[in-house]
Design an enzyme around this catalytic site. Structure first.
Site, PDB file in Angstrom:
ATOM      1  N   HIS A  27       0.889  -1.175   0.000  1.00 47.26           N
ATOM      2  CA  HIS A  27       0.000   0.000   0.000  1.00 47.26           C
ATOM      3  C   HIS A  27       0.915   1.210   0.000  1.00 47.26           C
ATOM      4  CE1 HIS A  27      -3.553  -2.438   1.130  1.00 47.26           C
ATOM      5  NE2 HIS A  27      -2.613  -3.211   1.645  1.00 47.26           N
ATOM      6  N   GLU A 208      -7.144 -12.236   5.970  1.00 42.93           N
ATOM      7  CA  GLU A 208      -6.048 -11.674   6.786  1.00 42.93           C
ATOM      8  C   GLU A 208      -6.451 -11.888   8.247  1.00 42.93           C
ATOM      9  OE1 GLU A 208      -5.566  -7.449   6.378  1.00 42.93           O
ATOM     10  OE2 GLU A 208      -3.673  -7.395   7.503  1.00 42.93           O
TER      11      GLU A 208
HETATM   12  N1  HPA Z   1      -5.153  -4.871   5.291  1.00 41.24           N
HETATM   13  C1  HPA Z   1      -6.207  -4.157   4.899  1.00 41.24           C
HETATM   14  N2  HPA Z   1      -6.110  -2.905   4.515  1.00 41.24           N
HETATM   15  C2  HPA Z   1      -4.918  -2.318   4.505  1.00 41.24           C
HETATM   16  C3  HPA Z   1      -3.802  -3.007   4.909  1.00 41.24           C
HETATM   17  C4  HPA Z   1      -3.929  -4.354   5.313  1.00 41.24           C
HETATM   18  O1  HPA Z   1      -2.978  -5.064   5.692  1.00 41.24           O
HETATM   19  N3  HPA Z   1      -2.781  -2.133   4.805  1.00 41.24           N
HETATM   20  C5  HPA Z   1      -3.268  -0.972   4.335  1.00 41.24           C
HETATM   21  N4  HPA Z   1      -4.580  -1.073   4.163  1.00 41.24           N
HETATM   22 ZN    ZN Z   2      -2.596  -5.068   2.495  1.00 42.85          ZN
END
Ligand code: HPA
Ligand code: ZN
Length: 346
Positions: A27, A208
């Site tokens: 990101h 995640e």
């Molecule tokens: N997960 C979800 N959104 C995000 C992440 C992440 O690891 N990093 C930056 N935005």
């Molecule tokens: Zn991410």
């Protein structure tokens, strides 16, 4: 499969650093280093709720994704002009180039910044100019993936898409980021269907913190080609079979998972088990300024913690290009560079 020669003891970290690689999960706002945050704050006369760089760095202690996103969002407030987006992305591309990243596919969003009163075009144009300049000056290739923020509504996603369409040619794909729990992929099925019609490549964060069901719906409701993170897939044997059979890449980010407490320790990470199960896993940095390391640190620390091999290093480098959205000639030429480094490495 390329058979990697035995390596002298202690040489694996050097090989991990030297090997050509692609980064597919970064990101760009997560590459903003505290020093650059303070420099941009000064340039743009933005007040920060931290006394100095050290105080900001001390705030980088997270216990889950949301606790990170709150701090990350503070940092994005210093970005005000096209030049700011250029400077941020160019700094990342130089840093990635130093880690022997040959190709990067960079996530960005516009909803954060339009929420701060900026024009979406300012964001896209600054980032795109950095990609073009870095290719000319450093030889690294880079493309942009436009992420929808999943904690916002479907309607807001459609509006954000509308706003970036004049810059369509500067982006290769769309993704889905931000707070995962409570915001399943299917919330965005219609906007992803529209993006598919528009010819965007499709990816989404799933699994995640969220359950395997979110990975299933990213595949079946959004029809994505890659899963970002996907580490929770290992709880679901049927899902693992599906990911392996369809060769769906997973963009894994070990130091992110550690810092956001997805795994209690790197020694418990499932990266090696994913490879052993035949999944197309890759290694990436996610938000390197916040999580304690760029891509090479992700490789060296994870390999040390899990006792991984040079053969697995080759597999991960190979997977990174196989999983990329590169056109075939360039993909082949990058894959040849991977093999050449493994052949000549002493
Ligand atoms: N997960 C979800 N959104 C995000 C992440 C992440 O690891 N990093 C930056 N935005
Ligand atoms: Zn991410």
């Amino acid at each position: 499969m390329f058979k990697v020669k035995p390596l002298a003891a202690g040489r694996l970290p050097d090989l991990l650093r030297a090997m050509p690689k692609a980064e597919l999960h970064i990101h760009i706002e997560g590459s903003l280093e505290p020093e650059l945050i303070f420099a941009l704050a000064q340039r743009n006369h933005v007040d920060l709720p931290y006394a100095d760089v050290e105080a900001l760095r001390r705030a980088y202690v997270f216990n889950n994704l949301q606790s990170f996103l709150d701090v990350y969002h503070e940092g994005t407030k210093v970005l005000r002009t096209e030049q700011d987006f250029f400077d941020m992305a160019y700094a990342y591309l130089m840093r990635a180039h130093a880690d022997n990243v040959l190709h990067a596919e960079i996530f960005f969003d516009t909803q954060t910044h339009t929420g701060h009163g900026l024009d979406a075009a300012v964001v896209v144009n600054g980032l795109h100019r950095a990609c073009v300049t870095a290719q000319a000056e450093l030889g690294i290739t880079a493309s942009l993936i436009f992420c929808f923020l999943r904690h916002l509504s479907e309607r807001a996603a459609f509006e954000a898409l509308e706003q970036v369409l004049p810059q369509r040619d500067k982006m290769i794909g769309v993704g889905l980021a931000s707070s995962e729990l409570g915001h399943p992929p299917e919330k965005f099925a219609r906007v992803f269907a529209r993006c598919r019609e528009l010819g965007f490549r499709l990816v989404a964060h799933a699994g995640e913190e969220g359950p395997p069901a979110y990975i299933w719906s990213a595949l079946d409701a959004l029809r994505v080609e890659r899963i970002d993170h996907g580490v929770q897939s290992m709880q679901d044997p049927l899902l693992m079979q599906r990911l392996a059979k369809d060769r769906i890449p997973l963009t894994v980010c070990p130091l992110s998972n550690l810092k956001l407490c997805v795994f209690p320790a790197l020694e418990q990470h499932n990266l090696a088990r994913m490879l052993e199960a035949g999944l197309v896993a890759t290694v990436n940095s996610d938000d390197p300024a916040y999580f304690g390391g760029y891509i090479n640190q992700n490789f060296t620390q994870t390999f040390a913690a899990l006792g991984m091999s040079a053969q697995q290093a080759w597999q991960l480098a190979h997977n990174s290009f196989a999983a990329s959205f590169l056109d075939e000639p360039l993909r082949r030429s990058y894959l040849q560079r991977v093999d050449a480094v493994f052949e000549s490495f002493e």
